[in-house]
Design a protein around this motif. Sequence first.
Motif, PDB file in Angstrom:
ATOM      1  N   ASP A 293     -29.440-126.891 -26.168  1.00 12.83           N
ATOM      2  CA  ASP A 293     -30.854-127.119 -26.439  1.00 12.83           C
ATOM      3  C   ASP A 293     -31.318-126.237 -27.608  1.00 12.83           C
ATOM      4  O   ASP A 293     -31.051-125.041 -27.620  1.00 12.83           O
ATOM      5  CB  ASP A 293     -31.673-126.812 -25.180  1.00 12.83           C
ATOM      6  N   GLY A 294     -31.951-126.849 -28.594  1.00 16.78           N
ATOM      7  CA  GLY A 294     -32.470-126.109 -29.738  1.00 16.78           C
ATOM      8  C   GLY A 294     -31.519-126.043 -30.921  1.00 16.78           C
ATOM      9  O   GLY A 294     -31.905-125.577 -31.993  1.00 16.78           O
TER      10      GLY A 294
ATOM     11  N   LYS B 239     -29.199-127.311 -34.131  1.00 15.01           N
ATOM     12  CA  LYS B 239     -29.360-128.295 -35.199  1.00 15.01           C
ATOM     13  C   LYS B 239     -28.015-128.471 -35.869  1.00 15.01           C
ATOM     14  O   LYS B 239     -27.460-127.522 -36.408  1.00 15.01           O
ATOM     15  CB  LYS B 239     -30.396-127.824 -36.216  1.00 15.01           C
TER      16      LYS B 239
ATOM     17  N   ASP C 117     -30.515-132.016 -24.105  1.00 11.29           N
ATOM     18  CA  ASP C 117     -31.815-132.443 -24.595  1.00 11.29           C
ATOM     19  C   ASP C 117     -32.285-131.417 -25.625  1.00 11.29           C
ATOM     20  O   ASP C 117     -31.923-130.244 -25.559  1.00 11.29           O
ATOM     21  CB  ASP C 117     -32.830-132.517 -23.455  1.00 11.29           C
ATOM     22  N   GLY C 118     -33.102-131.849 -26.561  1.00 10.96           N
ATOM     23  CA  GLY C 118     -33.665-130.926 -27.541  1.00 10.96           C
ATOM     24  C   GLY C 118     -32.738-130.561 -28.676  1.00 10.96           C
ATOM     25  O   GLY C 118     -32.957-129.582 -29.378  1.00 10.96           O
TER      26      GLY C 118
ATOM     27  N   GLU D 196     -31.083-131.427 -32.358  1.00 10.90           N
ATOM     28  CA  GLU D 196     -31.267-132.217 -33.569  1.00 10.90           C
ATOM     29  C   GLU D 196     -29.880-132.473 -34.146  1.00 10.90           C
ATOM     30  O   GLU D 196     -29.197-131.543 -34.566  1.00 10.90           O
ATOM     31  CB  GLU D 196     -32.116-131.448 -34.577  1.00 10.90           C
TER      32      GLU D 196
END
Length: 138
Positions: A82-83, A85, A99-100, A102
């Motif tokens: 999560d978080g 990129k 989830d979360g 990119e």
Amino acid sequence: MSGFSAGNLTVFGQETEFDGVLEFSDNLVITGKFHGTINASGDLEIEKTAVCDVDKMSANSIVVSGKITGDIEAKDRIELCDGSKVHGDLKAARLRISDGVEFEGKISMIDEIPASDIFSVASEEYKNSLIMQSNEAR
């Protein structure tokens, strides 16, 4: 910080900036900045403070919480937390995307290596061994 259970652990701190080719066989955690290529047989963890710009990142398993630009390949698994990129292509036997995350790129799954050497057995024998392995997996 790290879920590694065995072997040596090296940490590139938040103040560390590395530029070049990195090869290692134990476990590495990056919390700073990395630019270049990673070719490793150990496990790699990219913490949430890390920023990596790579041509290719290759290791046994890779857990990503930070930011990576470039292609990632793991012999075993890639986990995008999560978080994180990630902008690049992923290739692994197993993949987990939380989830979360990119993510922009392509995903390729590595098949497991067959138990028998296809060049040392007759084609019918190899076919039967695959059928047996498939039935055992059910």
